[in-house]
Design an enzyme around this catalytic site. Structure first.
Site, PDB file in Angstrom:
ATOM      1  N   GLU A  93       0.779  -1.233   0.000  1.00 41.45           N
ATOM      2  CA  GLU A  93       0.000   0.000   0.000  1.00 41.45           C
ATOM      3  C   GLU A  93       0.816   1.291   0.000  1.00 41.45           C
ATOM      4  O   GLU A  93       0.769   2.075   0.973  1.00 41.45           O
ATOM      5  CB  GLU A  93      -0.946   0.004   1.207  1.00 41.45           C
ATOM      6  CG  GLU A  93      -1.941  -1.130   1.189  1.00 41.45           C
ATOM      7  CD  GLU A  93      -3.021  -0.999   2.266  1.00 41.45           C
ATOM      8  OE1 GLU A  93      -2.845  -0.195   3.191  1.00 41.45           O
ATOM      9  OE2 GLU A  93      -4.044  -1.683   2.156  1.00 41.45           O
ATOM     10  N   GLU A 153      -5.643  -8.271   0.297  1.00 43.64           N
ATOM     11  CA  GLU A 153      -6.307  -8.031   1.592  1.00 43.64           C
ATOM     12  C   GLU A 153      -7.761  -7.649   1.360  1.00 43.64           C
ATOM     13  O   GLU A 153      -8.065  -6.830   0.492  1.00 43.64           O
ATOM     14  CB  GLU A 153      -5.688  -6.841   2.355  1.00 43.64           C
ATOM     15  CG  GLU A 153      -4.349  -7.087   2.963  1.00 43.64           C
ATOM     16  CD  GLU A 153      -3.799  -5.855   3.687  1.00 43.64           C
ATOM     17  OE1 GLU A 153      -4.591  -5.004   4.144  1.00 43.64           O
ATOM     18  OE2 GLU A 153      -2.564  -5.759   3.771  1.00 43.64           O
TER      19      GLU A 153
END
Ligand code: FCB
Length: 468
Positions: A166, A351
């Site tokens: 991320e 995720e």
């Protein structure tokens, strides 16, 4: 198993669960590890809810065998974890053998259990010697050295590697909103950090190729749709600008499209040989990982914040206990977006999951988590819809294997399939863990078995900051 409500997944679909080093390992300074930015952040008064820290976390550092045995029982085909830079490289250029041994043992344990390791090089803790964090260009080259070292020592043991977890969240939360280290609130710092993370991602990928490793490599991107609040052209242009700043600023350079203009306008002048860097950034990846939690509905409001944005949540919307909107269609949309626009060879959901708050639901509500079963079931169904729309989705990781240290929110939000008793460290399977075990076993979901009245939090009318 064929009832009309049973949806199936491809034969080799990789069902997994994810964690990260800082959030589960504990013992952050053990065996020669050095302090990280997150270690310091968690020891700075006022930064973490309830004054929590990750010094013990899930004590996974001492429980690898037990935890891998638990994953095996769950039936996981793959497990995503991260390697801690501040353990492995206590000084620039110096390797810590004990830390490497720890990760080698974990990977070997997984391989023996028949669970495919899915290793992430970097999930947010920077060793403190990397001064200035990601704003400093030197951090990029230090990261490249770290990546090379890890690939040389462990690269052939795992078939899947994630470079950076991320980049968006690192840049946004650390440099635009000031919640994470380095605590800045500055558009230019945001842009510079995004640029450096893009470069770091590319250089790590190049290092992997140079070593001719056989596995696959790609980044894990935080992705969500930026939907306009209304069909008013002002909101439409605004939502497109936010999409450019949050999504395209990271993905366009990977496919040699350079930076979107709206990102450059927002960030202002970037330092460094930008053109040369952009050439390097166009490194082909084997897959893109998508981490997805909620969508954004954006309304233009001048001066509301650094982005002139107000996020809208319709009154009565289903939410997690963190007020994150629950809307499976948006999950399907973002998976489609990433494939349709960029045509990556494969996509993984690296995720996806939802939090329940211990302070709200207590231990019983935490364990009897029908709401999570509903969330996961409907989101997996949305992922399957994306596959029907053509997305080459190869696997899906639940965030998270077990309840853990949720960054600035500490231990109150519980994302796990498995609960961890903070006093005894006992691992206890929630209802959702047993449910997921069945999904993996049957390689599909019986939609008739999903809870009928999931107990989501609903957004209150008072929280909708928009007049009708
Ligand atoms: C993601 C992070 C992960 C976890 C989840 C809830 O942004 O990658 O570590 O905190 O959110």
């Amino acid at each position: 198993m064929s009832s009309s409500n049973f949806i199936t997944f491809p034969k080799d679909f990789l069902w997994g669960a994810a964690t990260s080093s800082f959030q589960i390992e504990g013992s952050p300074l053990a065996d020669g590890a050095v302090e990280s930015d997150w270690y310091r952040w968690t020891h700075t008064p006022g930064k973490i809810a309830q004054g929590d820290n990750a010094d013990i976390a899930c004590d996974h550092y001492h429980r690898v065998k037990e935890d891998v045995a638990m994953m095996k029982k769950l039936g996981l085909k793959t497990y995503r974890f991260s390697i801690s830079w501040s353990r492995v490289m206590p000084q620039r250029g110096v390797l810590n053998e004990k830390a490497l041994d720890f990760y080698r043992a974990l990977i070997e344990e997984l391989n023996q259990a028949g669970i495919q390791p899915f290793a992430t090089l970097y999930h947010w803790e920077i060793p403190v010697w990397a001064e200035g964090g990601w704003e400093n260009r030197e951090t990029v080259f230090a990261f490249e050295e770290y990546a090379k070292a890890v690939f040389k020592r462990l690269g052939s043991l795992s078939a899947y590697w994630v470079t950076i977890n991320e980049p968006l969240v690192i840049a946004c939360c650390g440099y635009m909103w000031g919640w994470f280290p380095m605590g800045k609130t500055d558009a230019n710092a945001y842009g510079q950090v995004a640029h450096h993370l893009n470069l770091a991602q590319a250089l790590a990928t190049r290092a992997f190729r140079d070593l001719q490793l056989k596995g696959q490599i790609g980044p894990a991107m935080a992705m969500s749709t930026f939907d306009p609040f209304s069909q008013n052209p002002r909101d439409i242009v605004h939502a497109d600008r936010l999409d450019a700043i949050h999504n395209r600023a990271y993905l366009d350079p990977m496919v040699d499209k350079g930076y979107p203009q709206q990102f450059l306008d927002f960030a202002g002048k970037l330092q460094g040989p930008i053109e040369k860097d952009l050439k390097l950034m166009a490194q082909p990846v084997d897959f893109v990982g998508v981490n997805h939690y909620f969508r954004n509905t954006c309304r233009y409001k001048k001066g509301a914040n650094i982005l002139d944005n107000e996020n809208f949540l319709a009154p009565g919307s289903r939410c997690s206990d963190l007020d994150w909107e629950v809307r499976p269609e948006s999950f399907s949309d973002i998976l489609f977006y990433v494939w349709d626009r960029y045509k990556f060879k494969s996509v993984f959901v690296t995720e996806n999951g939802m939090a329940t708050r211990m302070s709200k639901r207590g231990l019983e509500g935490t364990m009897e988590d029908d709401v999570r079963i509903h969330f996961l079931g409907t989101y997996m169904t949305a992922a399957q819809k994306a596959m029907q729309r053509g997305v080459p989705l190869k696997g899906y990781f639940v965030w998270s294997l077990m309840d853990n240290f949720e960054w600035t929110m500490g231990y109150d939000p519980c994302f796990g399939l498995i609960a961890v008793d903070p006093k005894t460290q006992e691992r206890r399977w929630k209802k959702s863990a047993y449910w997921y075990q069945g999904v993996i076993e049957k390689n599909g979901i019986d939609l008739n078995e999903l809870p009928l009245e999931p107990d989501y939090q609903l957004s209150p009318a008072a929280e909708a900051k928009v007049s009708a």
